[in-house]
Design an enzyme around this catalytic site. Structure first.
Site, PDB file in Angstrom:
ATOM      1  N   LYS A 188      -1.125   0.697  -0.491  1.00 20.71           N
ATOM      2  CA  LYS A 188      -0.511  -0.128   0.555  1.00 20.71           C
ATOM      3  C   LYS A 188      -1.604  -0.594   1.513  1.00 20.71           C
ATOM      4  CE  LYS A 188       3.233   0.202   4.022  1.00 20.71           C
ATOM      5  NZ  LYS A 188       4.143   1.144   4.700  1.00 20.71           N
ATOM      6  N   SER A 216       8.804  -0.611   4.840  1.00 21.31           N
ATOM      7  CA  SER A 216       7.734  -1.579   4.829  1.00 21.31           C
ATOM      8  C   SER A 216       6.922  -1.581   3.527  1.00 21.31           C
ATOM      9  CB  SER A 216       6.794  -1.323   5.994  1.00 21.31           C
ATOM     10  OG  SER A 216       6.197  -0.036   5.850  1.00 21.31           O
ATOM     11  N   SER A 259       9.745   4.058   5.241  1.00 20.68           N
ATOM     12  CA  SER A 259       9.010   2.999   4.545  1.00 20.68           C
ATOM     13  C   SER A 259       8.530   3.344   3.143  1.00 20.68           C
ATOM     14  CB  SER A 259       7.809   2.560   5.387  1.00 20.68           C
ATOM     15  OG  SER A 259       8.235   1.807   6.484  1.00 20.68           O
TER      16      SER A 259
END
Ligand SMILES: [Mg+2]
Ligand SMILES: [Zn+2]
Lengths: 467, 469, 99
Positions: free
Chosen positions: A61, A136, A160
């Site tokens: 990420k 996210s 997330s």
């Protein structure tokens, strides 16, 4: 022919070990999948051209700092920023031989539940590209679900990792706060942020967690971690599962989600688990408001370093304060601005006690309620997300509706507890996630329960349209 | 100056840079006179993801200082974030301490001629220093007119202890005396150089006045940017005078910050800040609480030297207050203790000749110095002065200097003195009519003629005898 | 919890966000709604409850006072928007701040 949609990381490791495929072949297979599908899914913000190692690939990420690889946290304010050092997790992955494929899309500064807040455009759900992959960490989840990476790392502040894993039909672990180093992770809310794996199977998840977990002298908030055990057992005999009443009865849970969850609980009983009801009334009722005070408050401070002085965007202005104000106005998108404003307000003179101070006390209440539940149960179970993946744009105009996605994932995050998402069925053709919550440092118990359920459920994690 | 009816009320805020090898929250070396930004890392440049890790030494030093200030050491202290934007503050917040500092209430005793002044310590907390802004170009380098600002992060993150006193000081003299003893204490603890010129010790003064008998406090002003104890005293006096003027003129003192300009002795009001003061303190989530163990506190306590204030009182009976305070505040009392000989004579030589020669007292061999002082009236003055100047040299021995005896031969000095008296009939007459201070003049004449080799005791005796004859 | 325009401007100033007129109004509405929702925490009487600022009960984590190498000048300025010699260069500041 390597089928990246089906191949687990554990299998990939086996292929490499037995020299049935070369690291290069593996890398090329994922690059081919990326070439084929990332145009549609937009999982990656940047790609690495040449593999730096001989192991299994991994996607990270874009809040995870990587030396020499642009790291933007999905924000325009960090466009072009190239870290001078590896985050501890990136370093540990490297040391374990993992090879970074690229950096995955995220809501800006990990603030969001749909990846639509990325400054570089949204990611899409491999099950249905008109829908969001969650957030996210939507980029990481969609990459793993869509076969673009064997596994990936995400970060979780209030859901997330767990929520996108649920919406994309894969496994995701938010570890116990303090087990995985935050050093080098672009901070959102320091007392909540945790890095964790996004994988195809629970065993992959345990493997990757084992790689990244452990005390780090560079992160004062890490602790010693118990040895990670790869799950083997296929039954749940002797496991006490608590179902928090308020979590299954919460408003807004779709009936298809509830059905899949109940079928899974029934299956748990059949596997030998003792299932009982428990209570988390205050955690469920006050968790979300508590989170939306604590996280923005910390974020407002964590994001103050983006001032255009040492790195990142700088707007041209002829006085310092004006430069900082314009840089931040141009560099941050709506959601970071909203949360910075909210957090600044919650900490400001005259409001601190009523907002931030009170939220910290609510946090104590949430911890206590969970501790009480764990006196009777080994793990708690609930749906991960109240809904399946929703359409892009459906909630972007209504922050409160977007925040409500995290209703069920937030309480345990506030208490610093580990949570595992295991896909547990479909509703309207879209994946439903089961959330398993454990006491602090009880990742092994989550892996054991998750693995047994995963086996019994036999969920086909390859999106129907890609089979 | 202050009229009889006005009483000054002074409190101090002192920042002390600790002498650790590394910064407070990262492992960069503390060396900020080096090439700009050459001692920086992702942590002290506040790169994304960088996290602070507290320096154990800095915590130990702060505990030591707290004990020396008589502070309660907190069983559980927290770091807080103090949020504001400025180029020298890379994170957008300073890691400091707020409602639970490492060192709580304390008291520091300052001996004064008329008794002890106990100065309350409000708190002493640990924080990180800001970086250095260099304002470039513009009109005369003034901040307001700078063309741009250059930032050097070498200093950023240096451990800093902030000591806050209660408003217990009542004159600039008391403030100065307090600061001298505090500085001495800090230096002796070995935790800081505490040099104002280098900025390792920085003092702000909060000054107000009230009518004697009043119990409340009136509005205070803050004085900053004073880089010596004398300037602090002058700045405080100037501010006291200004405030009395304002009150007596029927006006009202407003809260304000001033810079003291040492060159002109004037106070310049500081430009008002553009930003509102709302620091939004909250507990630093990247750090965990500090709980100093009983063992750490006791070890620090055991290592405390005898406090300067105590030493002043111990020396006072034999030396009188001024000499005792002077020796202690100047850091010469340890040399005093190890130098044998007449106590007052030794104290005087330490405070005058040795201080004048700029000799480091800690480098001096007390026994050798003692021999020198004992012989100071026999040894020619230039020789004595030379010996003092070298008394801090490695391996210094008094013996070669003692070999040069002063002339005490009356047969040799008598005729010389007669000659001098004859040549200065006017002064002789003046002396005899009561101006006894002229004795020094005659002594000087004799010394000049003997190249300083005459024994002053003999010269004095002979002169007195001949002048009163 | 109704937020006024002045609140928004004050907070934006503290947070150093130079909001446009359109943003001020939009954030005023959204923050009012969000604050209304989060104000729920004040319903609870928690006078005797200690705050949790951290989910882990760790204390006394520190490092020895041992220097480690700093960055090279190339690294220090690799991402810098502007520099002058070995300094970071910024537009002029107009006031003095000290710790
Ligand atoms: Mg301070
Ligand atoms: Zn550093």
């Amino acid at each position: 022919m390597i089928d990246t949609l089906r191949l687990t990381a554990e299998e990939a490791l086996g292929l490499l070990e037995r020299r049935e495929v070369s690291a290069r072949e593996l890398w090329d297979a994922y690059r081919a999948a990326i070439d084929e599908r990332d145009g549609e899914l937009h999982c990656f913000l940047s790609l690495v051209d040449e593999p730096a190692g001989e192991g299994v690939p991994i996607a990270l990420k874009d809040v995870i700092g990587t030396k020499g690889i642009e790291t933007t946290a999905g924000s325009k304010i960090l466009k072009g920023y190239v870290p001078l050092y590896d985050s501890t997790v990136a370093r540990r992955c490297k040391e374990a031989g993992l090879v970074t494929l690229g950096k995955t899309n995220t809501d800006e500064f990990a603030m969001g539940s749909s990846t639509e807040n990325s400054a570089f455009g949204p990611s899409r759900n491999p099950w249905d590209p008109t829908r969001v992959p969650g957030g996210s960490g939507g980029g990481s989840a969609a990459a793993v679900a869509g076969g673009l990476a064997p596994w990936a790392l995400g970060s979780d502040t209030g859901g997330s990792i767990k929520q996108p894993a649920a919406l994309c039909g894969i496994v995701g672990l938010r570890p116990t706060y303090g087990t995985v180093s935050r050093y080098g992770i672009v901070a959102f809310a320091s007392s909540l942020d945790q890095v964790g794996p996004t994988t195809k199977t629970v065993r992959d998840c345990a493997l990757l967690y084992r790689t990244i977990a452990g005390r780090d002298p560079s992160d004062s908030t890490t602790a010693d971690v118990p040895e990670v055990e790869l799950p083997e057992r296929e039954d749940l005999r002797g496991v006490r599962i608590g179902v928090p009443k308020q979590m299954v009865e919460a408003e807004g849970i779709e009936s298809g989600v509830k059905d899949a969850f109940e079928r899974t609980i029934q299956l748990a009983r059949e596997l030998g688990a003792e299932v009982g009801e428990c209570e988390l009334p205050l955690s469920v009722e006050y968790g979300l408001p508590c989170y939306y005070l604590v996280a923005p408050a910390e974020a407002s401070s964590n994001l103050a370093r983006y001032d255009g002085v040492r790195y990142g965007l700088r707007a041209p202005e002829d006085a310092y304060h004006a430069m900082v104000m314009r840089t931040r106005d141009e560099g941050f998108g709506d959601e970071p601005k909203r949360r910075i404003m909210l957090g600044t307000y919650a900490l400001s003179a005259g409001y601190f006690e009523a907002y931030y101070g009170q939220a910290q006390k609510v946090r104590t209440v949430i911890r206590r309620e969970h501790a009480e539940a764990f006196e009777r149960f080994d793990v708690l179970a609930s749906p991960t997300s109240p809904t399946v993946a929703f359409e892009l744009g459906a909630k972007t105009q209504d922050p409160l509706a977007m925040y409500a996605n995290d209703l069920l994932t937030i309480p345990s995050c506030m208490a610093g507890l580990p949570g595992l998402n295991v896909p547990c069925g479909l509703s309207e053709g879209l994946p439903v996630g089961l959330q398993l919550i454990g006491p602090q440092f009880a990742e092994n118990a989550l892996f054991a329960a998750g693995h047994a359920l995963e086996r019994a459920l036999g969920f086909d994690r390859v999106p129907e349209r890609l089979r | 100056m202050a009229g009889l009816s006005w009483e000054p009320v002074i409190g101090l805020e002192i920042h002390v840079q600790l002498k650790t090898r590394t910064k407070m929250f990262c492992a960069c070396e503390v060396a900020y006179f080096d090439t700009p930004n050459s001692h920086t890392c992702p942590v002290c440049l506040a790169h994304p993801g960088a996290l602070p890790v507290a320096n154990a030494k800095a915590i130990e030093y702060t505990v030591k200082l707290g004990l020396a200030l008589g502070c309660e050491i907190a069983p559980r202290a927290l770091f807080h974030r103090k949020n504001y934007f400025y180029p020298d503050l890379p994170k957008g917040y300073q890691i400091s301490q707020y409602d639970v500092p490492l060192c709580g209430k304390g008291a520091f005793t300052v001996p004064e001629p008329e008794g002890d002044r106990v100065v309350g310590i409000t708190r002493a907390h640990l924080e990180e220093d800001a970086a250095k802004n260099v304002h470039v170009g513009g009109t005369g380098g003034r901040i307001g007119g700078a063309a741009h600002t250059n930032v050097d992060f070498n200093r950023g993150g240096t451990p800093l202890v902030e000591i806050v006193t209660e408003p217990d000081l009542r004159s600039s003299d008391e403030a100065k005396r307090f600061l001298q003893l505090l500085r001495r204490t800090i230096v002796e603890l070995g935790i800081s150089d505490a040099e104002m010129e280098k900025g390792t010790l920085r003092v702000d003064a909060n000054v107000s006045v009230r009518e004697r008998g009043e119990t409340g406090y009136r509005t205070r002003a803050e004085l900053k940017n004073m880089n010596s104890f004398n300037f602090i005293a002058r700045g405080i006096d100037a501010e006291i005078e200004r405030q009395i003027g304002v009150w007596e003129g029927g006006g009202e003192v407003v809260q304000q910050t001033f810079d003291f300009d040492a060159a002109t002795g004037k106070l310049t009001p500081r430009r008002a800040k553009e930003e509102a003061d709302d620091y939004r303190y909250f507990p630093e989530p990247d750090l965990v609480p500090v709980e100093p163990s009983a063992e750490l506190v006791e070890r620090a306590r055991a290592e405390l030297p005898e406090l300067p204030g105590t030493r002043v009182r111990r020396l006072e009976p034999e030396l009188g207050f001024d000499l005792a305070e002077g020796l202690v505040a100047s850091g010469r009392d340890r040399l005093f203790a190890r130098t044998p000989g007449d106590r007052r004579a030794v104290a005087n030589v330490l405070m005058n000749e040795l201080a004048g020669a700029g000799v480091d007292p800690d480098a001096v061999d007390g026994d050798e110095l003692g021999k020198l002082i004992e012989a100071r009236n026999r040894v020619p003055r230039p020789v004595f002065a030379d010996a003092i100047a070298r008394s801090g040299d490695e391996g210094f021995s008094a013996d070669p200097f003692l070999a040069e005896e002063a002339t005490s031969d009356v047969a040799e000095l008598g005729p010389l003195i007669d000659e001098i008296l004859a040549a200065n009939a006017g002064q002789v007459a003046a002396y005899r009519s009561g101006k006894e201070g002229l004795l020094g003049f005659f002594v000087g004449q004799v010394m000049k003629r003997t190249d300083g080799k005459a024994d002053p005791r003999v010269v004095n005796e002979l002169l007195r005898a001949k002048l009163s004859a | 919890m109704a937020i006024t325009r002045e609140h928004v401007l004050h907070v934006a100033k503290l947070a150093h966000l130079d909001l446009t007129e359109e943003e001020v109004e939009r954030f005023r509405e959204q923050l009012s709604a969000i604050l209304e929702a989060v104000s729920k925490v004040s319903e609870l009487d928690l006078a005797d409850v200690p705050p949790t600022s951290h989910p882990l009960d760790l204390v006394n984590v520190w490092r020895e006072d041992e220097p480690r190498p700093s960055l090279s000048a190339d690294e220090v300025f690799a991402n810098a928007p502007d520099r002058e010699d070995e300094f970071f260069k910024v537009p002029p500041t107009s006031e003095v701040r000290e710790p």
